[in-house]
Design a protein around this motif. Structure first.
Motif, mmCIF file in Angstrom:
data_model
loop_
_atom_site.group_PDB
_atom_site.id
_atom_site.type_symbol
_atom_site.label_atom_id
_atom_site.label_comp_id
_atom_site.label_asym_id
_atom_site.label_seq_id
_atom_site.Cartn_x
_atom_site.Cartn_y
_atom_site.Cartn_z
ATOM 1 N N VAL A 28 -29.750 146.950 -8.880
ATOM 2 C CA VAL A 28 -31.060 147.175 -9.506
ATOM 3 C C VAL A 28 -30.966 148.253 -10.589
ATOM 4 C CG1 VAL A 28 -33.348 148.160 -9.072
ATOM 5 C CG2 VAL A 28 -32.530 146.282 -7.667
ATOM 6 N N VAL A 38 -32.522 144.998 -23.683
ATOM 7 C CA VAL A 38 -33.078 143.832 -24.384
ATOM 8 C C VAL A 38 -33.991 144.312 -25.509
ATOM 9 C CG1 VAL A 38 -34.644 141.847 -24.159
ATOM 10 C CG2 VAL A 38 -32.915 142.282 -22.412
ATOM 11 N N TYR A 45 -27.056 144.003 -24.990
ATOM 12 C CA TYR A 45 -27.455 143.165 -23.843
ATOM 13 C C TYR A 45 -26.733 141.827 -23.877
ATOM 14 C CZ TYR A 45 -30.010 140.132 -20.750
ATOM 15 O OH TYR A 45 -30.312 139.238 -19.763
ATOM 16 N N LEU A 49 -24.300 140.186 -21.151
ATOM 17 C CA LEU A 49 -24.550 138.868 -20.566
ATOM 18 C C LEU A 49 -23.274 138.033 -20.587
ATOM 19 C CD1 LEU A 49 -26.961 137.149 -19.461
ATOM 20 C CD2 LEU A 49 -27.105 136.149 -21.743
ATOM 21 N N GLU A 61 -22.731 137.452 -9.012
ATOM 22 C CA GLU A 61 -24.101 136.920 -9.006
ATOM 23 C C GLU A 61 -24.371 136.207 -7.680
ATOM 24 O OE1 GLU A 61 -24.514 133.690 -11.711
ATOM 25 O OE2 GLU A 61 -26.580 133.266 -11.123
ATOM 26 N N VAL A 68 -29.246 139.558 -1.200
ATOM 27 C CA VAL A 68 -30.712 139.527 -1.280
ATOM 28 C C VAL A 68 -31.285 138.621 -0.192
ATOM 29 C CG1 VAL A 68 -32.639 138.677 -2.692
ATOM 30 C CG2 VAL A 68 -30.900 140.125 -3.725
ATOM 31 N N ALA A 72 -33.597 139.922 2.758
ATOM 32 C CA ALA A 72 -34.965 139.408 2.829
ATOM 33 C C ALA A 72 -35.262 138.830 4.212
ATOM 34 C CB ALA A 72 -35.184 138.346 1.754
ATOM 35 N N VAL A 112 -25.765 124.820 -6.675
ATOM 36 C CA VAL A 112 -26.368 124.874 -8.013
ATOM 37 C C VAL A 112 -25.669 125.920 -8.880
ATOM 38 C CG1 VAL A 112 -28.457 125.444 -9.303
ATOM 39 C CG2 VAL A 112 -28.616 124.034 -7.243
ATOM 40 N N ILE A 113 -25.449 127.123 -8.334
ATOM 41 C CA ILE A 113 -24.884 128.210 -9.143
ATOM 42 C C ILE A 113 -23.473 127.876 -9.613
ATOM 43 C CG2 ILE A 113 -23.984 130.577 -8.977
ATOM 44 C CD1 ILE A 113 -26.552 131.335 -7.559
ATOM 45 N N GLN A 116 -23.658 125.063 -12.291
ATOM 46 C CA GLN A 116 -23.993 125.596 -13.623
ATOM 47 C C GLN A 116 -22.750 126.196 -14.261
ATOM 48 O OE1 GLN A 116 -26.739 128.652 -12.610
ATOM 49 N NE2 GLN A 116 -28.562 127.376 -12.738
ATOM 50 N N PHE B 34 -40.163 140.155 -0.690
ATOM 51 C CA PHE B 34 -39.688 138.879 -0.136
ATOM 52 C C PHE B 34 -40.147 137.743 -1.046
ATOM 53 C CE2 PHE B 34 -39.711 135.121 2.500
ATOM 54 C CZ PHE B 34 -38.612 135.276 3.331
ATOM 55 N N VAL B 37 -38.972 138.763 -5.239
ATOM 56 C CA VAL B 37 -37.545 138.723 -5.576
ATOM 57 C C VAL B 37 -36.956 137.333 -5.343
ATOM 58 C CG1 VAL B 37 -35.263 139.643 -4.990
ATOM 59 C CG2 VAL B 37 -37.209 141.183 -5.173
ATOM 60 N N LEU B 38 -37.354 136.680 -4.246
ATOM 61 C CA LEU B 38 -36.808 135.344 -4.012
ATOM 62 C C LEU B 38 -37.298 134.366 -5.085
ATOM 63 C CD1 LEU B 38 -36.762 134.997 -0.109
ATOM 64 C CD2 LEU B 38 -34.943 135.684 -1.649
ATOM 65 N N HIS B 40 -38.063 135.243 -8.164
ATOM 66 C CA HIS B 40 -37.317 135.679 -9.347
ATOM 67 C C HIS B 40 -35.913 135.069 -9.368
ATOM 68 C CE1 HIS B 40 -35.889 138.649 -12.349
ATOM 69 N NE2 HIS B 40 -34.853 138.860 -11.565
ATOM 70 N N TYR B 41 -35.207 135.168 -8.254
ATOM 71 C CA TYR B 41 -33.835 134.647 -8.202
ATOM 72 C C TYR B 41 -33.835 133.121 -8.326
ATOM 73 C CZ TYR B 41 -28.864 134.590 -6.959
ATOM 74 O OH TYR B 41 -27.500 134.426 -6.980
ATOM 75 N N HIS B 45 -31.960 132.097 -11.606
ATOM 76 C CA HIS B 45 -30.554 131.815 -11.283
ATOM 77 C C HIS B 45 -30.335 130.401 -10.789
ATOM 78 C CE1 HIS B 45 -29.136 136.079 -11.501
ATOM 79 N NE2 HIS B 45 -30.430 136.263 -11.369
ATOM 80 N N VAL B 46 -31.396 129.731 -10.335
ATOM 81 C CA VAL B 46 -31.223 128.380 -9.806
ATOM 82 C C VAL B 46 -31.834 127.351 -10.762
ATOM 83 C CG1 VAL B 46 -31.653 126.849 -7.847
ATOM 84 C CG2 VAL B 46 -31.175 129.267 -7.440
ATOM 85 N N PHE B 47 -33.114 127.550 -11.129
ATOM 86 C CA PHE B 47 -33.754 126.593 -12.044
ATOM 87 C C PHE B 47 -33.222 126.739 -13.474
ATOM 88 C CE2 PHE B 47 -37.787 126.546 -9.209
ATOM 89 C CZ PHE B 47 -37.110 125.801 -8.268
ATOM 90 N N HIS B 48 -32.916 127.970 -13.884
ATOM 91 C CA HIS B 48 -32.351 128.210 -15.204
ATOM 92 C C HIS B 48 -30.962 128.808 -15.047
ATOM 93 C CE1 HIS B 48 -36.031 127.489 -17.533
ATOM 94 N NE2 HIS B 48 -36.666 128.055 -16.533
ATOM 95 N N ASP B 49 -30.100 128.498 -16.003
ATOM 96 C CA ASP B 49 -28.757 129.066 -15.983
ATOM 97 C C ASP B 49 -28.805 130.455 -16.622
ATOM 98 O OD1 ASP B 49 -26.126 129.723 -16.230
ATOM 99 O OD2 ASP B 49 -25.495 127.820 -17.100
ATOM 100 N N PRO B 50 -28.410 131.508 -15.893
ATOM 101 C CA PRO B 50 -28.482 132.866 -16.457
ATOM 102 C C PRO B 50 -27.673 133.008 -17.747
ATOM 103 C CG PRO B 50 -27.906 132.947 -14.131
ATOM 104 C CD PRO B 50 -27.874 131.499 -14.531
ATOM 105 N N GLN B 53 -29.674 133.083 -20.860
ATOM 106 C CA GLN B 53 -30.786 134.027 -20.972
ATOM 107 C C GLN B 53 -30.404 135.256 -21.787
ATOM 108 O OE1 GLN B 53 -32.044 134.596 -16.913
ATOM 109 N NE2 GLN B 53 -32.001 132.403 -16.545
ATOM 110 N N ILE B 58 -35.264 135.882 -23.594
ATOM 111 C CA ILE B 58 -36.238 136.684 -22.840
ATOM 112 C C ILE B 58 -37.482 136.934 -23.686
ATOM 113 C CG2 ILE B 58 -36.659 138.946 -21.779
ATOM 114 C CD1 ILE B 58 -33.669 138.901 -20.942
ATOM 115 N N LEU B 76 -40.797 145.538 -10.364
ATOM 116 C CA LEU B 76 -40.126 146.812 -10.664
ATOM 117 C C LEU B 76 -40.702 147.944 -9.806
ATOM 118 C CD1 LEU B 76 -38.222 148.537 -12.606
ATOM 119 C CD2 LEU B 76 -40.279 148.915 -13.961
ATOM 120 N N VAL B 79 -39.764 147.448 -6.105
ATOM 121 C CA VAL B 79 -38.323 147.632 -5.917
ATOM 122 C C VAL B 79 -37.973 149.121 -5.987
ATOM 123 C CG1 VAL B 79 -36.383 147.581 -7.529
ATOM 124 C CG2 VAL B 79 -37.034 145.533 -6.350
#
Lengths: 125, 132
Positions: A28, A38, A45, A49, A61, A68, A72, A112-113, A116, B34, B37-38, B40-41, B45-50, B53, B58, B76, B79
């Protein structure tokens, strides 16, 4: 060492929670600084990346996602037990439930990760 | 009086209102995170390829909506509280005396620094309208 310590599941749940928590805290700090860049230095940035998108970066990642997800799910277990102390009796079963959720969510996310990643490296279409 | 023996979380603090408030807020912020963050990830990270980005992505897509700026700023804040109060517990468990006091204040200073720079970028990043 962790497995031989006498605390059993409760102690392992605690140790993993703490290790994942400290790891996420470290990430974090990095993540707030990189997002600040950014605005302040977009070129810096973008080159950062580029590092994140290398093979070691993707593994990090993925490990971050695992940390996480465990933190969680086990955190939810802590909240449940703390707010309904009678459920302390089932803390072990709840921990197994955490691992079931971890695998059920974690496996598709892993596919998925790394999918990609394979596409971005040109190894797959 | 029955002691609340935790196999997991910290024992609920007694007799100190501030510590009790932090104990509750730690759990409440955890529940909020919970969801935040989930989500967000999952999105980033799953629907879009980092890898796609970059800074332009952004500014153009992610933060072209006030909703996502508010979402990210709320995340933020939660966290920062959750992570730094968690680290305060780690420091409290592992150190004592002057080292504990010094490290705890260093944590607070770092948290304030990150809250300031994080807030600056969420509020001031120009909103780039995507080319049609």
């Amino acid at each position: 060492m962790l497995v031989r310590y006498r605390g059993g599941e409760g102690m392992l749940a605690w140790a993993f929670h703490r290790i994942s928590g400290v790891a996420i805290w470290l990430f974090v700090i990095l993540h707030v600084i990189d997002i600040f860049l950014v605005g302040a230095a977009p070129d810096v940035y973008d080159s950062l990346l580029g590092i994140y998108a290398t093979p070691p970066g993707i593994v990090m990642e993925w490990l971050l996602g695992a940390a996480v997800l465990y933190h969680a799910l086990n955190g939810l277990r802590i909240v449940i037990i703390d707010f309904w102390p009678r459920l302390t009796r089932y803390h072990r079963q709840l921990w197994y439930l955490v691992w079931i959720g971890f695998v059920v969510v974690g496996v598709p996310v892993t596919v998925v990760i790394f999918g990609q990643f394979a596409r971005s490296m040109g190894w797959a279409t | 009086m029955t002691a609340q023996v935790g196999r997991t979380g910290r024992v609920r603090p007694r007799g100190n209102r501030r510590e009790l408030a932090i104990w509750f807020l730690m759990r409440l912020s955890g529940l909020g995170l919970f969801v935040l963050v989930l989500t967000h990830y999952l999105i980033l990270h799953v629907f879009h390829d980092p890898a796609e980005q970059d800074a332009a992505w952004i500014a153009t897509f992610r933060w072209s909506s006030t909703f996502w700026r508010v979402f990210d700023w709320s995340m933020l804040m939660l966290v920062m509280f959750h992570a730094f109060m968690g680290m305060r517990i780690v420091v409290g468990d592992m150190t004592f005396g002057r080292v504990r006091t010094g490290l705890t204040w260093a944590l607070y200073a770092l948290a304030i620094f990150l809250i300031v720079i994080g807030t600056i970028v969420v509020v001031t990043l120009p909103n780039v309208v995507p080319a049609a």
